[in-house]
Write a protein that holds these residues in place. Structure first.
Motif, PDB file in Angstrom:
ATOM      1  N   ILE A  20       0.326  -1.552  -0.202  1.00 21.96           N
ATOM      2  CA  ILE A  20      -0.191   0.508   0.150  1.00 21.96           C
ATOM      3  C   ILE A  20       0.318   0.917  -0.361  1.00 21.96           C
ATOM      4  CG2 ILE A  20      -1.813   1.429   1.136  1.00 21.96           C
ATOM      5  CD1 ILE A  20      -2.785  -1.066   2.453  1.00 21.96           C
ATOM      6  N   SER A  21       1.096   2.290  -1.111  1.00 24.72           N
ATOM      7  CA  SER A  21       1.491   3.184  -1.546  1.00 24.72           C
ATOM      8  C   SER A  21       1.027   4.182   0.274  1.00 24.72           C
ATOM      9  CB  SER A  21       1.414   4.205  -2.128  1.00 24.72           C
ATOM     10  OG  SER A  21       0.164   4.437  -2.446  1.00 24.72           O
ATOM     11  N   ARG A  22       2.495   4.979  -0.027  1.00 23.18           N
ATOM     12  CA  ARG A  22       2.144   6.354   1.029  1.00 23.18           C
ATOM     13  C   ARG A  22       0.828   6.719   1.639  1.00 23.18           C
ATOM     14  NH1 ARG A  22       8.163   9.263   2.441  1.00 23.18           N
ATOM     15  NH2 ARG A  22       8.645   6.935   2.960  1.00 23.18           N
ATOM     16  N   ARG A  23       0.451   7.676   0.243  1.00 26.29           N
ATOM     17  CA  ARG A  23      -0.224   7.655  -0.955  1.00 26.29           C
ATOM     18  C   ARG A  23      -1.970   7.367  -0.023  1.00 26.29           C
ATOM     19  NH1 ARG A  23      -2.136  10.364  -6.392  1.00 26.29           N
ATOM     20  NH2 ARG A  23      -4.760  11.592  -5.711  1.00 26.29           N
ATOM     21  N   GLN A  24      -2.200   5.979  -0.246  1.00 25.92           N
ATOM     22  CA  GLN A  24      -2.751   5.362  -0.160  1.00 25.92           C
ATOM     23  C   GLN A  24      -3.576   4.817   1.483  1.00 25.92           C
ATOM     24  OE1 GLN A  24      -1.793   1.676  -2.294  1.00 25.92           O
ATOM     25  NE2 GLN A  24      -4.570   1.268  -2.823  1.00 25.92           N
ATOM     26  N   ALA A  25      -2.316   5.003   2.165  1.00 29.36           N
ATOM     27  CA  ALA A  25      -2.703   4.698   3.159  1.00 29.36           C
ATOM     28  C   ALA A  25      -2.587   5.029   4.566  1.00 29.36           C
ATOM     29  CB  ALA A  25      -1.341   4.894   4.544  1.00 29.36           C
ATOM     30  N   LEU A  26      -2.219   6.739   3.666  1.00 30.88           N
ATOM     31  CA  LEU A  26      -3.083   8.584   3.661  1.00 30.88           C
ATOM     32  C   LEU A  26      -4.643   8.033   3.885  1.00 30.88           C
ATOM     33  CD1 LEU A  26      -2.865  11.741   5.718  1.00 30.88           C
ATOM     34  CD2 LEU A  26      -2.328  12.365   3.198  1.00 30.88           C
ATOM     35  N   ALA A  27      -5.026   7.819   2.752  1.00 29.96           N
ATOM     36  CA  ALA A  27      -6.491   7.759   2.524  1.00 29.96           C
ATOM     37  C   ALA A  27      -7.362   6.763   3.243  1.00 29.96           C
ATOM     38  CB  ALA A  27      -6.772   7.591   1.182  1.00 29.96           C
ATOM     39  N   LEU A  28      -6.535   5.874   3.495  1.00 28.42           N
ATOM     40  CA  LEU A  28      -7.301   5.244   4.492  1.00 28.42           C
ATOM     41  C   LEU A  28      -7.461   5.667   6.154  1.00 28.42           C
ATOM     42  CD1 LEU A  28      -5.315   1.488   3.690  1.00 28.42           C
ATOM     43  CD2 LEU A  28      -7.281   1.624   3.080  1.00 28.42           C
TER      44      LEU A  28
ATOM     45  N   LYS B  79      -3.629   2.229  -7.604  1.00 32.48           N
ATOM     46  CA  LYS B  79      -3.096   0.744  -7.866  1.00 32.48           C
ATOM     47  C   LYS B  79      -1.966  -0.153  -7.001  1.00 32.48           C
ATOM     48  CE  LYS B  79      -5.998  -0.387 -11.353  1.00 32.48           C
ATOM     49  NZ  LYS B  79      -6.875  -1.204 -11.476  1.00 32.48           N
ATOM     50  N   THR B  80      -2.596  -1.260  -5.837  1.00 30.89           N
ATOM     51  CA  THR B  80      -1.513  -2.166  -5.590  1.00 30.89           C
ATOM     52  C   THR B  80      -0.425  -2.224  -5.819  1.00 30.89           C
ATOM     53  OG1 THR B  80      -3.179  -3.675  -5.047  1.00 30.89           O
ATOM     54  CG2 THR B  80      -3.125  -2.020  -3.301  1.00 30.89           C
TER      55      THR B  80
END
Length: 327
Positions: free
Chosen positions: A153-161, A323-324
């Motif tokens: 999971i990218s940093r951007r995705q982690a922040l979005a989560l 995309k993961t």
């Protein structure tokens, strides 16, 4: 035609059937009009699906319970799913025994269990909070991919989560302040519903490519319909069907306008504008739920819930766009 992949479906909220990832139509005159029709269909499907929570909450006011309302909904929708399955199977190869077993398991998980937990949770929480929790489904798919398949999971995705779950926390705070018993229980049930549907999405990717999204949706929904009706027969006496006429009217609307119609609308929208754009348009769902809950249910609405809605939609939008990637 490019076979549909699991990733094409990750942005779909719960109660949106896995969309058929069709190749884009060939350019032709009137393409812009077709695209506009796809946008309208995607919005219509999202709004109609969101109305399901409103229908269920109204049904509770007339003395019905989750088991009965779910059985009535699927009783109405069952014939339509059978027709969809018959239509989709006309030019398709016969299913293997293994695929049939997978369809039964996916029907249990994604359409029976997810629907039952959702209906049960609505007895305790507002329709708006229910819709926000269900919109966490793409984030759960991303987390399952990370935990089970090593997809980073990218940093951007982690922040979005984090943003998405912070939004749900704000909405929970609003409901706790507004009062009501068993808010945590209701939230846990609906979260379980979102998790069940996320597992369905993860498990259906390969099968969608072989069977086709329309056929899989029709078959899995038919399995769920049978399970919902069996559940009612086993858990409720026939006298439980003695209900005010309003419950039957609401169930008719629920089974058609809030179940079958949006399934078809979203699939038609995906065929015109693609699953990613259809999912983005589908984010009108939580907003429509807020409006409907205010107008039809008189549910309280505060700044925390507005802020929570914005955060959830923003976080899910970012997760849906990324995309993961494998470690």
């Amino acid at each position: 035609m490019t076979p549909p992949k699991a990733e094409d479906e990750l942005a779909q909220p719960l109660d949106v059937a896995p969309a058929e990832a069709l190749a884009a139509p060939h350019p032709r005159p009137g393409l812009h009009a077709v695209s506009r029709s796809g946008l309208v269909l995607a919005a219509l499907g999202a709004i109609a699906f969101s109305g399901k929570a409103i229908i269920v909450k109204l049904g509770y006011r007339y003395g019905a319970d989750a088991v009965t309302l779910l059985a009535l909904r699927m009783l109405v929708a069952f014939p339509f799913f059978l027709m969809m399955g018959f239509w989709a199977a006309r030019r398709s190869a016969s299913l293997s025994g293994a695929d049939r077993l997978r369809i039964v398991l996916l029907g249990f998980l994604g359409y029976y269990l997810a629907s039952f937990l959702d209906f049960a949770g609505l007895a305790y929480i507002t329709a708006t909070l229910e819709r926000l929790i269900l919109y966490l489904t793409p984030t759960l798919v991303a987390l399952i991919g990370w935990l089970a398949f090593g997809k980073r999971i990218s940093r951007r995705q982690a922040l979005a989560l984090l943003v998405s779950y912070a939004g749900v926390a704000l909405a929970f705070g609003h409901d706790l302040q507004a009062g009501g018993s068993n808010i945590m229980l209701g939230g846990a049930l609906v979260f379980g519903s979102a998790l069940a549907y996320a597992l369905y999405l993860v498990g259906s990717g390969e099968l969608v490519a072989r069977v086709g999204a329309v056929r899989l949706t029709a078959y899995a929904s038919s399995v769920a319909s049978v399970l919902c009706l069996l559940q009612f027969v086993l858990l409720r006496p026939l006298q439980a069907m003695v209900l005010p006429w309003e419950v039957y009217a609401l169930s008719l609307v629920n089974g058609t306008l809030c179940t079958v119609l949006p399934v078809l609308a979203v699939m038609m929208a995906v065929a015109r504008i693609g699953s990613a754009l259809a999912a983005q348009v589908g984010m009108v769902g939580p907003v429509s739920t807020i409006v409907l809950s205010l107008l039809l249910l008189g549910e309280p609405m505060g700044p925390w819930q507005v802020a929570g809605t914005v955060l959830v939609m923003a976080g899910v939008f970012v997760v849906s766009q990324q995309k993961t990637v494998a470690r």
